[in-house]
Design an enzyme around this catalytic site. Structure first.
Site, PDB file in Angstrom:
ATOM      1  N   TRP A  30       0.853  -1.213   0.000  1.00 10.26           N
ATOM      2  CA  TRP A  30       0.000   0.000   0.000  1.00 10.26           C
ATOM      3  C   TRP A  30       0.888   1.263   0.000  1.00 10.26           C
ATOM      4  O   TRP A  30       0.598   2.249  -0.672  1.00 10.26           O
ATOM      5  CB  TRP A  30      -0.914   0.026   1.229  1.00 10.26           C
ATOM      6  CG  TRP A  30      -2.145  -0.825   1.107  1.00 10.26           C
ATOM      7  CD1 TRP A  30      -2.287  -1.973   0.376  1.00 10.26           C
ATOM      8  CD2 TRP A  30      -3.421  -0.607   1.738  1.00 10.26           C
ATOM      9  NE1 TRP A  30      -3.550  -2.466   0.522  1.00 10.26           N
ATOM     10  CE2 TRP A  30      -4.264  -1.662   1.357  1.00 10.26           C
ATOM     11  CE3 TRP A  30      -3.910   0.370   2.609  1.00 10.26           C
ATOM     12  CZ2 TRP A  30      -5.592  -1.763   1.788  1.00 10.26           C
ATOM     13  CZ3 TRP A  30      -5.228   0.274   3.049  1.00 10.26           C
ATOM     14  CH2 TRP A  30      -6.056  -0.774   2.641  1.00 10.26           C
ATOM     15  N   ASP A  49       4.443   0.059  11.441  1.00  8.00           N
ATOM     16  CA  ASP A  49       4.059  -1.356  11.582  1.00  8.00           C
ATOM     17  C   ASP A  49       4.881  -1.995  12.700  1.00  8.00           C
ATOM     18  O   ASP A  49       5.969  -1.518  13.033  1.00  8.00           O
ATOM     19  CB  ASP A  49       4.278  -2.124  10.267  1.00  8.00           C
ATOM     20  CG  ASP A  49       3.421  -3.388  10.202  1.00  8.00           C
ATOM     21  OD1 ASP A  49       2.450  -3.421   9.419  1.00  8.00           O
ATOM     22  OD2 ASP A  49       3.701  -4.357  10.949  1.00  8.00           O
ATOM     23  N   ASP A  68       4.354  -0.428  17.815  1.00 13.34           N
ATOM     24  CA  ASP A  68       2.896  -0.477  17.960  1.00 13.34           C
ATOM     25  C   ASP A  68       2.341   0.923  17.689  1.00 13.34           C
ATOM     26  O   ASP A  68       2.692   1.879  18.381  1.00 13.34           O
ATOM     27  CB  ASP A  68       2.585  -0.933  19.399  1.00 13.34           C
ATOM     28  CG  ASP A  68       1.103  -1.004  19.673  1.00 13.34           C
ATOM     29  OD1 ASP A  68       0.301  -0.461  18.880  1.00 13.34           O
ATOM     30  OD2 ASP A  68       0.742  -1.598  20.707  1.00 13.34           O
ATOM     31  N   ASP A  90      -4.519  -0.849   7.028  1.00 14.00           N
ATOM     32  CA  ASP A  90      -4.761  -2.242   6.641  1.00 14.00           C
ATOM     33  C   ASP A  90      -4.369  -3.129   7.824  1.00 14.00           C
ATOM     34  O   ASP A  90      -4.185  -4.333   7.659  1.00 14.00           O
ATOM     35  CB  ASP A  90      -3.900  -2.529   5.396  1.00 14.00           C
ATOM     36  CG  ASP A  90      -4.349  -3.764   4.631  1.00 14.00           C
ATOM     37  OD1 ASP A  90      -5.527  -4.130   4.735  1.00 14.00           O
ATOM     38  OD2 ASP A  90      -3.507  -4.348   3.918  1.00 14.00           O
ATOM     39  N   LYS A 130      -9.416  -1.335   7.956  1.00 14.76           N
ATOM     40  CA  LYS A 130      -9.882  -2.708   7.752  1.00 14.76           C
ATOM     41  C   LYS A 130     -10.518  -3.235   9.033  1.00 14.76           C
ATOM     42  O   LYS A 130     -10.029  -2.957  10.126  1.00 14.76           O
ATOM     43  CB  LYS A 130      -8.693  -3.585   7.376  1.00 14.76           C
ATOM     44  CG  LYS A 130      -9.076  -5.046   7.247  1.00 14.76           C
ATOM     45  CD  LYS A 130      -8.173  -5.786   6.315  1.00 14.76           C
ATOM     46  CE  LYS A 130      -6.860  -6.196   6.926  1.00 14.76           C
ATOM     47  NZ  LYS A 130      -6.019  -6.854   5.922  1.00 14.76           N
TER      48      LYS A 130
HETATM   49  C1  LIG Z   1      -2.399  -7.270   6.103  1.00 10.93           C
HETATM   50  S1  LIG Z   1      -0.906  -6.672   6.799  1.00 10.93           S
HETATM   51  C2  LIG Z   1      -0.729  -5.113   5.993  1.00 10.93           C
HETATM   52  C3  LIG Z   1      -0.310  -5.207   4.548  1.00 10.93           C
HETATM   53  C4  LIG Z   1       0.135  -3.858   3.987  1.00 10.93           C
HETATM   54  N1  LIG Z   1      -0.992  -2.921   3.866  1.00 10.93           N
HETATM   55  C5  LIG Z   1       0.783  -3.999   2.619  1.00 10.93           C
HETATM   56  O1  LIG Z   1       0.174  -3.542   1.635  1.00 10.93           O
HETATM   57  O2  LIG Z   1       1.897  -4.531   2.519  1.00 10.93           O
HETATM   58  C6  LIG Z   1      -1.401  -6.190   8.427  1.00 10.93           C
HETATM   59  C7  LIG Z   1      -0.305  -5.542   9.222  1.00 10.93           C
HETATM   60  O3  LIG Z   1      -0.860  -4.946  10.415  1.00 10.93           O
HETATM   61  C8  LIG Z   1       0.210  -4.865  11.338  1.00 10.93           C
HETATM   62  N2  LIG Z   1      -0.262  -4.517  12.678  1.00 10.93           N
HETATM   63  C9  LIG Z   1      -1.145  -5.189  13.457  1.00 10.93           C
HETATM   64  N3  LIG Z   1      -1.289  -4.561  14.655  1.00 10.93           N
HETATM   65  C10 LIG Z   1      -0.493  -3.451  14.629  1.00 10.93           C
HETATM   66  C11 LIG Z   1      -0.201  -2.415  15.571  1.00 10.93           C
HETATM   67  N4  LIG Z   1      -0.767  -2.387  16.776  1.00 10.93           N
HETATM   68  N5  LIG Z   1       0.666  -1.444  15.207  1.00 10.93           N
HETATM   69  C12 LIG Z   1       1.254  -1.471  13.982  1.00 10.93           C
HETATM   70  N6  LIG Z   1       1.014  -2.428  13.061  1.00 10.93           N
HETATM   71  C13 LIG Z   1       0.165  -3.411  13.371  1.00 10.93           C
HETATM   72  C14 LIG Z   1       0.845  -6.261  11.225  1.00 10.93           C
HETATM   73  O4  LIG Z   1       2.163  -6.265  11.740  1.00 10.93           O
HETATM   74  C15 LIG Z   1       0.782  -6.517   9.708  1.00 10.93           C
HETATM   75  O5  LIG Z   1       2.003  -6.211   9.079  1.00 10.93           O
END
Ligand SMILES: C[S@@+](CC[C@H](N)C(=O)[O-])C[C@H]1O[C@@H](n2cnc3c(N)ncnc32)[C@H](O)[C@@H]1O
Length: 175
Positions: A30, A49, A68, A90, A130
Site C-alpha cells: 500500500w 508497523d 505499535d 490495513d 480494515k
Molecule cells: C495485512 S498486513 C498489511 C499489509 C500492507 N498494507 C501492505 O500492503 O503490505 C497487516 C499488518 O498490520 C500490522 N499490525 C497489526 N497490529 C499493529 C499495531 N498495533 N501497530 C502497527 N502495526 C500493526 C501487522 O504487523 C501486519 O504487518
C-alpha cells in the site's frame, strides 16, 4: 486489482501532495502504491508497523517507524509528522483461527484507528480502515459517522470471496 486501488477509484481518498499516515504498512505494497500512483512522488507518507517494511530502497517520500501504532512512543512520532490529509489502515491482528477472538481483536484495532483519526486527521481528511466482518462493524461505523460527513462499509472485489475482511471508509472529516 489491488484493494487500495479499488478504494481510491471509488472514493478518492488520497490526492497528490497529501501527507498520509499508513498504519499496519508492512511489508509495504500500500505504501509503494501510494508513493508511485497516488502521490506520484509529491507528498509524504508516515508508515508504521510492528514489522519493518520490505521495500528496498524505501521511497524518498516515506518515513517508516517500527512499533505499535498505538503506543506512547509512536504517537509522539505521529504528532511530530501530523496532522494528516489521509489515514489508511490495513492493520490486522495475528489470526488465531478462533473467529470470535479474531473479530474482537480486529474491532479493538479499528477503534484505535478511529481514535488516531480523531487526534491526527485534518479537517476534511479521509480515513480507510480494515475490520473483520462481525467484528463490531456497526459500532465502529457509528463512531465514524460522528467524525465524518460520510462513513460506509466497502468490500473490494479484490478481497478473496471467502475472506471476511471489509473496509470502512470515512470521508470529509468534520471541521
Ligand atoms: C495485512 S498486513 C498489511 C499489509 C500492507 N498494507 C501492505 O500492503 O503490505 C497487516 C499488518 O498490520 C500490522 N499490525 C497489526 N497490529 C499493529 C499495531 N498495533 N501497530 C502497527 N502495526 C500493526 C501487522 O504487523 C501486519 O504487518
Amino acid at each position: 486489482m489491488y484493494k487500495l486501488e479499488e478504494i481510491q477509484q471509488n472514493f478518492k481518498i488520497i490526492r497528490t501532495g497529501d501527507n498520509v499516515l499508513d498504519v499496519g504498512a508492512a511489508p509495504g505494497s500500500w505504501t509503494l502504491y501510494t508513493h508511485r500512483m497516488l502521490l506520484k512522488g509529491n507528498g509524504t507518507i508516515i508508515a508504521v508497523d510492528l514489522n519493518p517494511l520490505n521495500l528496498n530502497p524505501v521511497p524518498p517520500t516515506v518515513t517508516a517507524y517500527v512499533g505499535d501504532a498505538f503506543s506512547k512512543e509512536i504517537r509522539e512520532k505521529l504528532v511530530e509528522h501530523g496532522p494528516y490529509d489521509a489515514i489508511i489502515s490495513d492493520a490486522a491482528p495475528m489470526t488465531t483461527g478462533n473467529r470470535s477472538v479474531d473479530t474482537s481483536r480486529s474491532e479493538w484495532l479499528a477503534e484505535q484507528v478511529v481514535y488516531l483519526a480523531s487526534e491526527h486527521l485534518k479537517p476534511h481528511g479521509n480515513l480507510v480502515l480494515k475490520i473483520y466482518q462481525g467484528g463490531g462493524q456497526e459500532t465502529v461505523l457509528k463512531q465514524m459517522r460522528s467524525l465524518f460527513a460520510k462513513a460506509r462499509a466497502f468490500k473490494p472485489k479484490a478481497c478473496r470471496s471467502d475472506s471476511f475482511e471489509v473496509y470502512l471508509i470515512g470521508l470529509d472529516r468534520n471541521p
